[in-house]
Design a protein around this motif. Structure first.
Motif, mmCIF file in Angstrom:
data_model
loop_
_atom_site.group_PDB
_atom_site.id
_atom_site.type_symbol
_atom_site.label_atom_id
_atom_site.label_comp_id
_atom_site.label_asym_id
_atom_site.label_seq_id
_atom_site.Cartn_x
_atom_site.Cartn_y
_atom_site.Cartn_z
ATOM 1 N N GLU A 169 12.822 -27.605 -10.790
ATOM 2 C CA GLU A 169 13.477 -28.049 -12.020
ATOM 3 C C GLU A 169 14.929 -28.412 -11.732
ATOM 4 O OE1 GLU A 169 11.021 -25.242 -15.241
ATOM 5 O OE2 GLU A 169 13.157 -24.903 -14.853
ATOM 6 N N LEU A 170 15.429 -29.388 -12.473
ATOM 7 C CA LEU A 170 16.842 -29.759 -12.402
ATOM 8 C C LEU A 170 17.337 -29.991 -13.816
ATOM 9 C CD1 LEU A 170 19.333 -30.466 -10.691
ATOM 10 C CD2 LEU A 170 18.560 -32.847 -10.707
ATOM 11 N N THR A 171 18.212 -29.101 -14.288
ATOM 12 C CA THR A 171 18.781 -29.214 -15.628
ATOM 13 C C THR A 171 20.267 -28.905 -15.562
ATOM 14 O OG1 THR A 171 18.192 -26.892 -16.081
ATOM 15 C CG2 THR A 171 16.651 -28.592 -16.842
ATOM 16 N N SER A 172 21.075 -29.799 -16.147
ATOM 17 C CA SER A 172 22.534 -29.619 -16.199
ATOM 18 C C SER A 172 23.118 -29.333 -14.818
ATOM 19 C CB SER A 172 22.897 -28.489 -17.176
ATOM 20 O OG SER A 172 22.397 -28.748 -18.461
ATOM 21 N N ASN A 173 22.707 -30.119 -13.841
ATOM 22 C CA ASN A 173 23.173 -29.972 -12.454
ATOM 23 C C ASN A 173 22.825 -28.615 -11.849
ATOM 24 O OD1 ASN A 173 24.170 -32.521 -12.463
ATOM 25 N ND2 ASN A 173 26.320 -31.932 -12.556
ATOM 26 N N LYS A 174 21.877 -27.912 -12.446
ATOM 27 C CA LYS A 174 21.420 -26.635 -11.900
ATOM 28 C C LYS A 174 19.994 -26.815 -11.382
ATOM 29 C CE LYS A 174 22.540 -22.798 -13.926
ATOM 30 N NZ LYS A 174 22.590 -21.667 -14.881
ATOM 31 N N LEU A 175 19.816 -26.596 -10.088
ATOM 32 C CA LEU A 175 18.510 -26.764 -9.456
ATOM 33 C C LEU A 175 17.809 -25.420 -9.356
ATOM 34 C CD1 LEU A 175 16.546 -28.678 -7.921
ATOM 35 C CD2 LEU A 175 17.739 -28.020 -5.820
ATOM 36 N N LYS A 176 16.569 -25.381 -9.811
ATOM 37 C CA LYS A 176 15.761 -24.160 -9.758
ATOM 38 C C LYS A 176 14.506 -24.425 -8.943
ATOM 39 C CE LYS A 176 13.254 -20.791 -12.615
ATOM 40 N NZ LYS A 176 12.886 -20.382 -13.986
ATOM 41 N N ILE A 177 14.192 -23.485 -8.054
ATOM 42 C CA ILE A 177 12.992 -23.589 -7.240
ATOM 43 C C ILE A 177 12.327 -22.226 -7.159
ATOM 44 C CG2 ILE A 177 14.255 -23.244 -5.083
ATOM 45 C CD1 ILE A 177 12.233 -25.060 -3.726
ATOM 46 N N CYS A 178 10.993 -22.204 -7.259
ATOM 47 C CA CYS A 178 10.221 -20.965 -7.152
ATOM 48 C C CYS A 178 9.167 -21.136 -6.067
ATOM 49 C CB CYS A 178 9.538 -20.618 -8.472
ATOM 50 S SG CYS A 178 10.680 -20.250 -9.823
ATOM 51 N N LEU A 179 9.076 -20.148 -5.192
ATOM 52 C CA LEU A 179 8.057 -20.122 -4.146
ATOM 53 C C LEU A 179 7.042 -19.033 -4.455
ATOM 54 C CD1 LEU A 179 10.011 -22.008 -2.678
ATOM 55 C CD2 LEU A 179 9.555 -20.763 -0.577
ATOM 56 N N GLN A 180 5.772 -19.339 -4.281
ATOM 57 C CA GLN A 180 4.679 -18.433 -4.606
ATOM 58 C C GLN A 180 3.863 -18.139 -3.353
ATOM 59 O OE1 GLN A 180 3.782 -17.430 -7.990
ATOM 60 N NE2 GLN A 180 2.409 -15.959 -7.018
ATOM 61 N N THR A 181 3.734 -16.861 -3.001
ATOM 62 C CA THR A 181 2.868 -16.436 -1.901
ATOM 63 C C THR A 181 1.986 -15.308 -2.409
ATOM 64 O OG1 THR A 181 4.578 -14.912 -1.104
ATOM 65 C CG2 THR A 181 4.496 -17.089 -0.097
ATOM 66 N N GLU A 182 0.686 -15.559 -2.492
ATOM 67 C CA GLU A 182 -0.276 -14.613 -3.061
ATOM 68 C C GLU A 182 0.200 -14.185 -4.454
ATOM 69 O OE1 GLU A 182 -0.902 -11.500 -0.224
ATOM 70 O OE2 GLU A 182 -1.794 -12.858 1.256
ATOM 71 N N ASN A 183 0.494 -12.888 -4.658
ATOM 72 C CA ASN A 183 0.942 -12.418 -5.974
ATOM 73 C C ASN A 183 2.462 -12.282 -6.045
ATOM 74 O OD1 ASN A 183 -1.730 -12.174 -6.940
ATOM 75 N ND2 ASN A 183 -1.921 -10.164 -5.955
ATOM 76 N N ASN A 184 3.171 -12.847 -5.087
ATOM 77 C CA ASN A 184 4.612 -12.681 -5.009
ATOM 78 C C ASN A 184 5.297 -14.014 -5.295
ATOM 79 O OD1 ASN A 184 7.173 -11.744 -4.474
ATOM 80 N ND2 ASN A 184 6.993 -12.021 -2.265
ATOM 81 N N GLN A 185 6.066 -14.085 -6.384
ATOM 82 C CA GLN A 185 6.817 -15.290 -6.723
ATOM 83 C C GLN A 185 8.301 -14.963 -6.774
ATOM 84 O OE1 GLN A 185 5.831 -18.639 -9.689
ATOM 85 N NE2 GLN A 185 7.205 -17.352 -10.887
ATOM 86 N N GLN A 186 9.099 -15.782 -6.086
ATOM 87 C CA GLN A 186 10.543 -15.605 -6.071
ATOM 88 C C GLN A 186 11.199 -16.920 -6.494
ATOM 89 O OE1 GLN A 186 12.069 -12.694 -5.573
ATOM 90 N NE2 GLN A 186 10.093 -11.702 -5.201
ATOM 91 N N CYS A 187 12.165 -16.816 -7.413
ATOM 92 C CA CYS A 187 12.857 -17.993 -7.929
ATOM 93 C C CYS A 187 14.350 -17.892 -7.623
ATOM 94 C CB CYS A 187 12.657 -18.132 -9.438
ATOM 95 S SG CYS A 187 10.917 -18.357 -9.931
ATOM 96 N N LEU A 188 14.932 -19.014 -7.260
ATOM 97 C CA LEU A 188 16.367 -19.091 -7.016
ATOM 98 C C LEU A 188 16.933 -20.314 -7.754
ATOM 99 C CD1 LEU A 188 16.749 -18.307 -3.190
ATOM 100 C CD2 LEU A 188 17.196 -16.773 -5.098
ATOM 101 N N GLU A 189 18.183 -20.177 -8.195
ATOM 102 C CA GLU A 189 18.881 -21.265 -8.845
ATOM 103 C C GLU A 189 20.194 -21.540 -8.127
ATOM 104 O OE1 GLU A 189 19.447 -20.508 -12.965
ATOM 105 O OE2 GLU A 189 17.357 -20.861 -13.506
#
Length: 224
Positions: free
Chosen positions: A199-219
């Motif tokens: 996602e990209l909103t208001s110059n803020k980029l968000k990305i989420c990585l999913q491995t099995e049941n583990n999801q981590q998101c960073l902005e």
């Protein structure tokens, strides 16, 4: 007088040993699982952060950025303006167009012919034009006469390529088009895998990585 173990005592000892081993094994298994999950989380965070840095680097020379439906589009400014002249770096094209007191425009220390020569050698093309952004519109500019070019287009931004980032099938794919309006010399590749959100909103980029049941998101806020 010493007494030997009876069969009953021996059986009780085996049962107790089995119970203790079961409890200890369960504890060790849980500890190993927690340790593995923690390492997996750290690895996912590192990969997400690395992907963010990669995208930020790609977008740094971008203009006209648009994001819609898991796809990011932008135009890359041509920033290859340095060449060696007598072992000294000089500007090929500053993209800076200045207005003089008499109302005319000029671009200081600009060698547009050297720039188009480099592009022709890089992409093995005979095209004597470049793509540029003129008053918000993508335009092909001829390079036969650089002075005429400056008078015709008072202000323009040379373009290197069109960049597209797409989230498809849990992968971030990139497409780079030096010929902006067609697929000639198009380059494609995979930037990241196991991605669930881009996602990209208001110059803020968000990305989420999913491995099995583990999801981590960073902005990350981008300085564009």
């Amino acid at each position: 007088m010493k007494h030997a173990f009876t069969l009953f005592e021996f059986v009780i000892t085996l049962v107790l040993f089995a119970l203790i081993s079961t409890f200890l094994s369960k504890a060790f298994i849980e500890l190993h699982h927690l340790s593995f999950k923690s390492l997996q989380t750290i690895d996912t965070i590192i990969k997400a952060n690395f992907t963010l840095l990669q995208i930020e680097k790609l977008l740094k020379p971008c203009i006209n950025i648009h994001f819609q439906a898991n796809t990011l589009h932008c135009l890359l400014k041509d920033e290859n303006f340095l060449e060696l002249e007598n072992s000294n770096p000089t500007l090929i094209n500053s993209t800076l167009v200045l207005e003089q007191q008499n109302g005319t425009f000029y671009s200081p220390k600009s060698d547009f012919l050297a720039q188009i020569k480099n592009k022709k050698a890089l992409f093995a093309t005979k095209q004597d034009t470049i793509y540029a952004l003129v008053d918000g519109n993508i335009t092909q500019i001829p390079f036969q006469d650089s002075q005429k070019l400056l008078h015709t287009f008072n202000h323009f931004i040379p373009l290197l390529a069109r960049l597209d980032l797409k989230l498809e099938n849990s992968q971030i794919l990139y497409e780079l088009r030096p010929q902006i309006d067609n697929d000639t010399f198009k380059q494609t590749g995979i930037l990241a895998q196991n991605v669930s959100i881009l996602e990209l909103t208001s110059n803020k980029l968000k990305i989420c990585l999913q491995t099995e049941n583990n999801q981590q998101c960073l902005e990350k806020r981008l300085t564009l």
